[in-house]
Design a protein around this motif. Structure first.
Motif, PDB file in Angstrom:
ATOM      1  N   ARG A 246      11.817 -19.713  24.194  1.00  0.00           N
ATOM      2  CA  ARG A 246      13.009 -20.189  23.497  1.00  0.00           C
ATOM      3  C   ARG A 246      13.346 -21.618  23.922  1.00  0.00           C
ATOM      4  NH1 ARG A 246      16.628 -16.249  21.512  1.00  0.00           N
ATOM      5  NH2 ARG A 246      18.039 -18.016  21.164  1.00  0.00           N
ATOM      6  N   GLU A 247      14.086 -22.305  23.071  1.00  0.00           N
ATOM      7  CA  GLU A 247      14.426 -23.721  23.318  1.00  0.00           C
ATOM      8  C   GLU A 247      15.236 -23.943  24.596  1.00  0.00           C
ATOM      9  OE1 GLU A 247      16.672 -24.370  19.730  1.00  0.00           O
ATOM     10  OE2 GLU A 247      15.056 -25.561  18.872  1.00  0.00           O
ATOM     11  N   GLU A 248      16.011 -22.902  24.981  1.00  0.00           N
ATOM     12  CA  GLU A 248      16.916 -23.060  26.133  1.00  0.00           C
ATOM     13  C   GLU A 248      16.223 -22.810  27.469  1.00  0.00           C
ATOM     14  OE1 GLU A 248      17.608 -20.190  23.992  1.00  0.00           O
ATOM     15  OE2 GLU A 248      18.042 -21.763  22.531  1.00  0.00           O
ATOM     16  N   VAL A 249      14.939 -22.482  27.421  1.00  0.00           N
ATOM     17  CA  VAL A 249      14.224 -22.226  28.672  1.00  0.00           C
ATOM     18  C   VAL A 249      14.122 -23.537  29.461  1.00  0.00           C
ATOM     19  CG1 VAL A 249      11.825 -21.874  29.427  1.00  0.00           C
ATOM     20  CG2 VAL A 249      12.934 -20.202  27.922  1.00  0.00           C
ATOM     21  N   SER A 250      14.225 -23.427  30.794  1.00  0.00           N
ATOM     22  CA  SER A 250      14.155 -24.647  31.605  1.00  0.00           C
ATOM     23  C   SER A 250      12.694 -25.080  31.769  1.00  0.00           C
ATOM     24  CB  SER A 250      14.767 -24.398  32.985  1.00  0.00           C
ATOM     25  OG  SER A 250      13.931 -23.525  33.708  1.00  0.00           O
ATOM     26  N   VAL A 251      12.528 -26.350  32.114  1.00  0.00           N
ATOM     27  CA  VAL A 251      11.174 -26.866  32.367  1.00  0.00           C
ATOM     28  C   VAL A 251      10.528 -26.053  33.490  1.00  0.00           C
ATOM     29  CG1 VAL A 251       9.888 -28.858  33.247  1.00  0.00           C
ATOM     30  CG2 VAL A 251      11.630 -29.170  31.464  1.00  0.00           C
ATOM     31  N   TYR A 252      11.320 -25.701  34.492  1.00  0.00           N
ATOM     32  CA  TYR A 252      10.795 -24.916  35.615  1.00  0.00           C
ATOM     33  C   TYR A 252      10.220 -23.582  35.115  1.00  0.00           C
ATOM     34  CZ  TYR A 252      10.457 -22.706  40.163  1.00  0.00           C
ATOM     35  OH  TYR A 252       9.972 -22.091  41.282  1.00  0.00           O
ATOM     36  N   ASP A 253      11.011 -22.895  34.273  1.00  0.00           N
ATOM     37  CA  ASP A 253      10.556 -21.587  33.759  1.00  0.00           C
ATOM     38  C   ASP A 253       9.361 -21.737  32.816  1.00  0.00           C
ATOM     39  OD1 ASP A 253      12.326 -20.164  35.245  1.00  0.00           O
ATOM     40  OD2 ASP A 253      13.846 -20.001  33.667  1.00  0.00           O
ATOM     41  N   ALA A 254       9.336 -22.840  32.076  1.00  0.00           N
ATOM     42  CA  ALA A 254       8.200 -23.072  31.172  1.00  0.00           C
ATOM     43  C   ALA A 254       6.918 -23.243  31.988  1.00  0.00           C
ATOM     44  CB  ALA A 254       8.455 -24.301  30.306  1.00  0.00           C
ATOM     45  N   ILE A 255       7.025 -23.958  33.110  1.00  0.00           N
ATOM     46  CA  ILE A 255       5.857 -24.136  33.985  1.00  0.00           C
ATOM     47  C   ILE A 255       5.406 -22.769  34.512  1.00  0.00           C
ATOM     48  CG2 ILE A 255       5.040 -25.122  36.180  1.00  0.00           C
ATOM     49  CD1 ILE A 255       6.946 -27.524  35.621  1.00  0.00           C
TER      50      ILE A 255
END
Ligand code: ADP
Length: 209
Positions: free
Chosen positions: A88-97
């Motif tokens: 989702r768009e609201e995911v943080s960069v940290y969580d995306a990594i």
């Protein structure tokens, strides 16, 4: 595909004598028709020979590489697409990594609350964000993603070759396979450079493709 010695012989016989019946090919090779049946089936299916009822076998005149090209040009995206990894768009960069590591992919597709495609995040996008002076937990991926309408997509009925061309032309690693809905584009699959590499290897090793 690699032809056996006997299959090569059959092609030579049909080239020289076609149209020729299976019975007559068998005679020339001193074999029974039943022994030849699998070879004739393979050569017909692969497109080297054409069988006409009550007439016999013809040589199509197509070389192995012509037949291979014809085959590749028929591959559709839906036959090779893999499962997409969507965030989702609201995911943080940290969580995306973290997601990228856990799911073992190089590209994440970003969707809104209606599950419609809004962006793409690649490894380099995340690296770029990480070397900036940011708190990666506070930075949402929609800030750093490549966004619609600049996303290159493909659809399940597209030719795999067209999808591969897009990867090359746009210099990207992956394409979302999308489905058109009233709300926008739903992500139903992905085609990546790895998908294309797998097809290439399977073609060369003559598997079930
Ligand atoms: P990387 O950046 O890790 O080398 P890519 O080559 O796939 O991976 O991505 C290059 C850039 O293109 C990134 O900024 C990424 O957001 C963007 N990108 C990746 N896939 C697509 C796509 N399908 N459509 C549009 N842009 C894309």
């Amino acid at each position: 595909m690699e032809l056996s010695k006997r299959q090569e012989q059959i092609i030579e016989i049909v080239k020289a004598n076609g149209p020729i019946t299976g019975e007559n090919i068998a005679e020339k090779l001193n074999l029974t028709r039943a022994t030849l049946r699998p070879d004739l089936a393979i050569l017909t299916m692969a497109g080297f020979l054409e069988a006409r009822p009550r007439v016999g076998y013809f040589y199509t005149g197509k070389t192995g590489s012509e037949l291979l090209t014809e085959k590749i040009k028929k591959f559709k995206v839906q036959d090779f697409q893999q499962i997409p990894v969507v965030v989702r768009e609201e995911v943080s960069v940290y969580d995306a990594i973290s997601t990228m590591f856990l799911e073992d992919v190089g590209t994440l597709f970003v969707v809104n609350e209606k599950s419609c495609l809004t962006g793409v995040v690649s490894r380099k996008d995340l690296l770029r964000a990480s070397i900036g002076q940011h708190d990666l937990n506070a930075l949402d991926i929609h800030i750093i993603m490549t966004r619609m309408p600049n996303i290159t997509v493909c659809r399940k009925d597209d030719l795999l070759l067209e999808a591969a061309k897009k990867l090359i032309e746009k210099q990207i690693d992956g394409l979302p396979v999308v489905k058109d809905t009233e709300d926008g584009l739903h992500v139903v699959g992905r085609i990546t450079k790895t998908t294309i590499t797998k097809v290439f290897v399977e073609l060369a090793t003559d598997s079930a493709l």
